[in-house]
Write a protein that holds these residues in place. Sequence first.
Motif: not given
Length: 103
Positions: A59-67, A69-76
């Motif tokens: 669960e942590v691995k999946e949540k970290k991956r989603a985070m 993705i959001n971080l990279l999208r926000t950075k862009a």
Amino acid sequence: MSKVIKDQVIRFNEIVSGMKNKFSLLQGKGINEVQLNKLKEDLAVINKQNDEIDKLKTEVKEKKRAMMINLLRTKADIIEIKKVVKQNFDTSQWAEFGVLDKR
């Protein structure tokens, strides 16, 4: 299950099973069935706890991956909005927009 825990649980189960199989030879030597049954129950609890930990790790691995993705999208997105400020205002004004870049 981590390799170390898995190996220990397997080994402990072998010991408990071996002692239960030869219990008649252990009677009167300080080991009783209650102890062996308790050990068997404890090992079952350890297995259950370890399964729960494995689920949490997933669960942590999946949540970290989603985070991420959001971080990279926000950075862009931030890069794009900074471009607007940089293209339309003098470098001396960038800080007023929170853009602390020097170029």
